[in-house]
Design a protein around this motif. Sequence first.
Motif, PDB file in Angstrom:
ATOM      1  N   HIS A  51       0.543  -1.294  -0.010  1.00  0.00           N
ATOM      2  CA  HIS A  51      -0.020   0.069  -0.107  1.00  0.00           C
ATOM      3  C   HIS A  51       0.908   1.280   0.091  1.00  0.00           C
ATOM      4  O   HIS A  51       2.129   1.270   0.589  1.00  0.00           O
ATOM      5  CB  HIS A  51      -0.913  -0.061   1.217  1.00  0.00           C
ATOM      6  N   PRO A  52       0.223   2.264  -0.588  1.00  0.00           N
ATOM      7  CA  PRO A  52       1.137   3.539  -0.254  1.00  0.00           C
ATOM      8  C   PRO A  52       1.123   4.061   1.490  1.00  0.00           C
ATOM      9  O   PRO A  52       0.198   3.643   1.914  1.00  0.00           O
ATOM     10  CB  PRO A  52       0.016   4.641  -1.122  1.00  0.00           C
ATOM     11  N   ASP A  53       2.110   4.617   1.685  1.00  0.00           N
ATOM     12  CA  ASP A  53       2.787   4.659   3.002  1.00  0.00           C
ATOM     13  C   ASP A  53       3.510   3.482   3.691  1.00  0.00           C
ATOM     14  O   ASP A  53       4.252   3.807   4.720  1.00  0.00           O
ATOM     15  CB  ASP A  53       1.491   5.106   3.923  1.00  0.00           C
ATOM     16  N   LEU A  76       7.748  -0.946  -6.354  1.00  0.00           N
ATOM     17  CA  LEU A  76       6.458  -1.420  -6.799  1.00  0.00           C
ATOM     18  C   LEU A  76       5.545  -1.336  -5.778  1.00  0.00           C
ATOM     19  O   LEU A  76       5.522  -2.344  -4.864  1.00  0.00           O
ATOM     20  CB  LEU A  76       6.767  -2.846  -7.715  1.00  0.00           C
ATOM     21  N   CYS A  77       4.316  -0.640  -5.812  1.00  0.00           N
ATOM     22  CA  CYS A  77       3.379  -0.741  -4.800  1.00  0.00           C
ATOM     23  C   CYS A  77       2.310  -1.395  -5.388  1.00  0.00           C
ATOM     24  O   CYS A  77       1.618  -0.971  -6.644  1.00  0.00           O
ATOM     25  CB  CYS A  77       2.993   0.472  -4.577  1.00  0.00           C
ATOM     26  N   LEU A  78       1.737  -2.557  -4.924  1.00  0.00           N
ATOM     27  CA  LEU A  78       0.736  -3.596  -5.538  1.00  0.00           C
ATOM     28  C   LEU A  78      -0.530  -3.053  -5.613  1.00  0.00           C
ATOM     29  O   LEU A  78      -1.440  -3.635  -6.100  1.00  0.00           O
ATOM     30  CB  LEU A  78       0.966  -4.955  -5.111  1.00  0.00           C
ATOM     31  N   SER A  79      -0.886  -2.263  -4.832  1.00  0.00           N
ATOM     32  CA  SER A  79      -2.490  -1.579  -4.705  1.00  0.00           C
ATOM     33  C   SER A  79      -2.080   0.126  -4.436  1.00  0.00           C
ATOM     34  O   SER A  79      -1.415   0.443  -4.095  1.00  0.00           O
ATOM     35  CB  SER A  79      -3.185  -2.264  -3.608  1.00  0.00           C
ATOM     36  N   SER A  80      -3.447   0.526  -4.800  1.00  0.00           N
ATOM     37  CA  SER A  80      -3.271   2.140  -4.674  1.00  0.00           C
ATOM     38  C   SER A  80      -3.998   2.401  -3.083  1.00  0.00           C
ATOM     39  O   SER A  80      -4.117   3.544  -3.054  1.00  0.00           O
ATOM     40  CB  SER A  80      -4.276   2.751  -5.849  1.00  0.00           C
ATOM     41  N   GLY A  81      -4.235   1.431  -2.325  1.00  0.00           N
ATOM     42  CA  GLY A  81      -4.862   1.586  -1.125  1.00  0.00           C
ATOM     43  C   GLY A  81      -6.319   2.353  -0.950  1.00  0.00           C
ATOM     44  O   GLY A  81      -6.668   2.980  -0.384  1.00  0.00           O
TER      45      GLY A  81
END
Length: 259
Positions: A51-53, A76-81
């Motif tokens: 997640h972002p953060d 690489l962030c796998l979701s946008s949260g």
Amino acid sequence: MDWSVLAISASVFWIASLCKILHVSYFPSKDQYFDSGDNLCKKTVLLVIAHPDDESMFFTPTINYLTSRGHDVHILCLSSGNADGMGNIRKDELYKACAILKLPLKQVVVLDHPELQDGFGNMWNHIFIAKLVEDHIKSLGINTVITFDSYGVSGHCNHRDVHFGIRKVLLDSQQSSLEVWELDSSSILRKYSGPIDIWLSMFMARGRSRMKFLCLVNEHPLKTFQAMAQHASQWVWFRKLFVCFSSYTYVNTLRKIEL
């Protein structure tokens, strides 16, 4: 028990720990594994988060260490949260945080795939994660991957799924040179000991091979607060307390995954 003496002792220990971090920031150490002083040994690193953060709450000691020594770091962030419908906002916040951490925005990728949606009840497919990560490894020429361990610091299922997806990458990888490191999840007592945990982390690292276990002290802890503050939608009072008292603000211990 004299609580005043205990409080004073804890305060002194806390200050001594911060002084140690300050010393490291002015006199940075050279790790024999990540940094030999030879530019040919610079790593191309992919940090994979859920997640972002995540990058600001858990991995800033690692990010600061690597960027300050010239390693090429990608995220690489796998979701946008998007659990609360703020995916686009959180994605933009991640870019702002990465700017604070001196990461080129072109090297930060945030996904928003239907199969990888943020949430405690959303289990992610490990095979699908492995495929996505492997594609990034190949396209970017990655030789080092860093991510969560099997508990994922907080036990969040998305963090754990990232770990197991990357373990599958390592299991199936045809690249013998690929190295994968996991962030060690500590006990709750150590987790909330703030900078004091650097002493135990360094002590534990001394008894282990640097080829398999790394202790990275955050040379710029203020950047952690500045980066996390960019996640304005998440920067509520309890996360402010977390960043202040979390050992992950001050030190990361990384363990090399070997199958």
